[in-house]
Design a protein around this motif. Structure first.
Motif, PDB file in Angstrom:
ATOM      1  N   SER A 188       6.487   1.498   0.759  1.00  0.00           N
ATOM      2  CA  SER A 188       7.637   1.945  -0.009  1.00  0.00           C
ATOM      3  C   SER A 188       8.325   0.770  -0.677  1.00  0.00           C
ATOM      4  O   SER A 188       8.639  -0.220  -0.038  1.00  0.00           O
ATOM      5  CB  SER A 188       8.626   2.652   0.914  1.00  0.00           C
ATOM      6  N   ILE A 189       8.568   0.912  -1.949  1.00  0.00           N
ATOM      7  CA  ILE A 189       9.310  -0.114  -2.669  1.00  0.00           C
ATOM      8  C   ILE A 189      10.761  -0.147  -2.195  1.00  0.00           C
ATOM      9  O   ILE A 189      11.431  -1.162  -2.288  1.00  0.00           O
ATOM     10  CB  ILE A 189       9.193   0.093  -4.191  1.00  0.00           C
ATOM     11  N   ILE A 190      11.239   0.959  -1.655  1.00  0.00           N
ATOM     12  CA  ILE A 190      12.614   1.004  -1.153  1.00  0.00           C
ATOM     13  C   ILE A 190      12.795   0.009  -0.016  1.00  0.00           C
ATOM     14  O   ILE A 190      13.787  -0.716   0.042  1.00  0.00           O
ATOM     15  CB  ILE A 190      12.996   2.435  -0.712  1.00  0.00           C
ATOM     16  N   PHE A 191      11.834  -0.051   0.909  1.00  0.00           N
ATOM     17  CA  PHE A 191      11.917  -1.010   2.010  1.00  0.00           C
ATOM     18  C   PHE A 191      11.934  -2.437   1.471  1.00  0.00           C
ATOM     19  O   PHE A 191      12.731  -3.266   1.900  1.00  0.00           O
ATOM     20  CB  PHE A 191      10.738  -0.825   2.972  1.00  0.00           C
ATOM     21  N   ALA A 192      11.077  -2.713   0.502  1.00  0.00           N
ATOM     22  CA  ALA A 192      11.027  -4.052  -0.076  1.00  0.00           C
ATOM     23  C   ALA A 192      12.350  -4.405  -0.750  1.00  0.00           C
ATOM     24  O   ALA A 192      12.855  -5.518  -0.600  1.00  0.00           O
ATOM     25  CB  ALA A 192       9.878  -4.155  -1.072  1.00  0.00           C
ATOM     26  N   LYS A 193      12.909  -3.470  -1.483  1.00  0.00           N
ATOM     27  CA  LYS A 193      14.186  -3.723  -2.158  1.00  0.00           C
ATOM     28  C   LYS A 193      15.315  -3.928  -1.154  1.00  0.00           C
ATOM     29  O   LYS A 193      16.158  -4.801  -1.329  1.00  0.00           O
ATOM     30  CB  LYS A 193      14.538  -2.574  -3.114  1.00  0.00           C
ATOM     31  N   LEU A 194      15.322  -3.127  -0.097  1.00  0.00           N
ATOM     32  CA  LEU A 194      16.338  -3.277   0.946  1.00  0.00           C
ATOM     33  C   LEU A 194      16.230  -4.643   1.605  1.00  0.00           C
ATOM     34  O   LEU A 194      17.235  -5.321   1.837  1.00  0.00           O
ATOM     35  CB  LEU A 194      16.186  -2.167   1.994  1.00  0.00           C
ATOM     36  N   PRO A 200      10.007 -12.306  -5.661  1.00  0.00           N
ATOM     37  CA  PRO A 200       8.734 -11.581  -5.596  1.00  0.00           C
ATOM     38  C   PRO A 200       8.438 -11.055  -4.184  1.00  0.00           C
ATOM     39  O   PRO A 200       8.772 -11.689  -3.183  1.00  0.00           O
ATOM     40  CB  PRO A 200       7.700 -12.626  -5.994  1.00  0.00           C
ATOM     41  N   ARG A 201       7.821  -9.893  -4.150  1.00  0.00           N
ATOM     42  CA  ARG A 201       7.516  -9.241  -2.877  1.00  0.00           C
ATOM     43  C   ARG A 201       6.630 -10.101  -1.982  1.00  0.00           C
ATOM     44  O   ARG A 201       6.849 -10.180  -0.779  1.00  0.00           O
ATOM     45  CB  ARG A 201       6.870  -7.885  -3.147  1.00  0.00           C
ATOM     46  N   ALA A 204       0.490 -10.168  15.928  1.00  0.00           N
ATOM     47  CA  ALA A 204      -0.426  -9.575  14.943  1.00  0.00           C
ATOM     48  C   ALA A 204       0.015  -8.174  14.537  1.00  0.00           C
ATOM     49  O   ALA A 204      -0.004  -7.830  13.347  1.00  0.00           O
ATOM     50  CB  ALA A 204      -1.841  -9.545  15.515  1.00  0.00           C
ATOM     51  N   ASP A 205       0.427  -7.361  15.515  1.00  0.00           N
ATOM     52  CA  ASP A 205       0.892  -6.005  15.208  1.00  0.00           C
ATOM     53  C   ASP A 205       2.128  -6.029  14.318  1.00  0.00           C
ATOM     54  O   ASP A 205       2.261  -5.228  13.383  1.00  0.00           O
ATOM     55  CB  ASP A 205       1.203  -5.233  16.486  1.00  0.00           C
ATOM     56  N   THR A 206       3.026  -6.944  14.589  1.00  0.00           N
ATOM     57  CA  THR A 206       4.266  -7.038  13.812  1.00  0.00           C
ATOM     58  C   THR A 206       3.972  -7.457  12.377  1.00  0.00           C
ATOM     59  O   THR A 206       4.545  -6.917  11.429  1.00  0.00           O
ATOM     60  CB  THR A 206       5.242  -8.019  14.479  1.00  0.00           C
ATOM     61  N   LYS A 207       3.062  -8.398  12.197  1.00  0.00           N
ATOM     62  CA  LYS A 207       2.686  -8.815  10.843  1.00  0.00           C
ATOM     63  C   LYS A 207       2.034  -7.662  10.076  1.00  0.00           C
ATOM     64  O   LYS A 207       2.311  -7.462   8.891  1.00  0.00           O
ATOM     65  CB  LYS A 207       1.735 -10.005  10.897  1.00  0.00           C
ATOM     66  N   ARG A 208       1.177  -6.906  10.748  1.00  0.00           N
ATOM     67  CA  ARG A 208       0.550  -5.751  10.091  1.00  0.00           C
ATOM     68  C   ARG A 208       1.603  -4.715   9.700  1.00  0.00           C
ATOM     69  O   ARG A 208       1.532  -4.107   8.631  1.00  0.00           O
ATOM     70  CB  ARG A 208      -0.506  -5.125  11.002  1.00  0.00           C
ATOM     71  N   TYR A 209       2.597  -4.525  10.568  1.00  0.00           N
ATOM     72  CA  TYR A 209       3.651  -3.561  10.282  1.00  0.00           C
ATOM     73  C   TYR A 209       4.470  -3.997   9.058  1.00  0.00           C
ATOM     74  O   TYR A 209       4.805  -3.177   8.202  1.00  0.00           O
ATOM     75  CB  TYR A 209       4.563  -3.386  11.496  1.00  0.00           C
ATOM     76  N   ILE A 210       4.778  -5.278   8.977  1.00  0.00           N
ATOM     77  CA  ILE A 210       5.518  -5.788   7.819  1.00  0.00           C
ATOM     78  C   ILE A 210       4.740  -5.506   6.535  1.00  0.00           C
ATOM     79  O   ILE A 210       5.295  -5.016   5.554  1.00  0.00           O
ATOM     80  CB  ILE A 210       5.790  -7.300   7.968  1.00  0.00           C
ATOM     81  N   GLU A 211       3.450  -5.813   6.540  1.00  0.00           N
ATOM     82  CA  GLU A 211       2.632  -5.538   5.356  1.00  0.00           C
ATOM     83  C   GLU A 211       2.585  -4.048   5.050  1.00  0.00           C
ATOM     84  O   GLU A 211       2.689  -3.637   3.886  1.00  0.00           O
ATOM     85  CB  GLU A 211       1.225  -6.083   5.558  1.00  0.00           C
ATOM     86  N   PHE A 212       2.445  -3.227   6.082  1.00  0.00           N
ATOM     87  CA  PHE A 212       2.419  -1.779   5.900  1.00  0.00           C
ATOM     88  C   PHE A 212       3.713  -1.291   5.252  1.00  0.00           C
ATOM     89  O   PHE A 212       3.688  -0.526   4.287  1.00  0.00           O
ATOM     90  CB  PHE A 212       2.208  -1.099   7.256  1.00  0.00           C
TER      91      PHE A 212
END
Length: 60
Positions: A38-44, A2-3, A25-33
């Motif tokens: 894009s589902i492609i990023f999540a799948k990768l 799961p994502r 904090a910025d890095t965590k926000r970027y990960i969520e963003f």
């Protein structure tokens, strides 16, 4: 996988890797963003996780 679980795992790794609070904090926000952008990023990310999880005992 799961994502949400992948996002939480990424955040835990970020917690261990960054000492500077604002960068953390910025890095965590970027990960969520990126996961929400894009589902492609999540799948990768999921594919990379699966590859390295299976090889974690082989890579030294």
């Amino acid at each position: 996988m799961p994502r949400e679980k992948l996002i939480n795992m990424a955040k835990k790794l970020i917690d261990k890797g960054f000492l500077e609070k604002s960068l953390l904090a910025d890095t965590k926000r970027y990960i969520e963003f990126k996961f929400n952008q894009s589902i492609i990023f999540a799948k990768l990310t999921e594919v990379h996780f699966d590859i390295f999880r299976e090889n974690k005992y082989v890579i030294k």
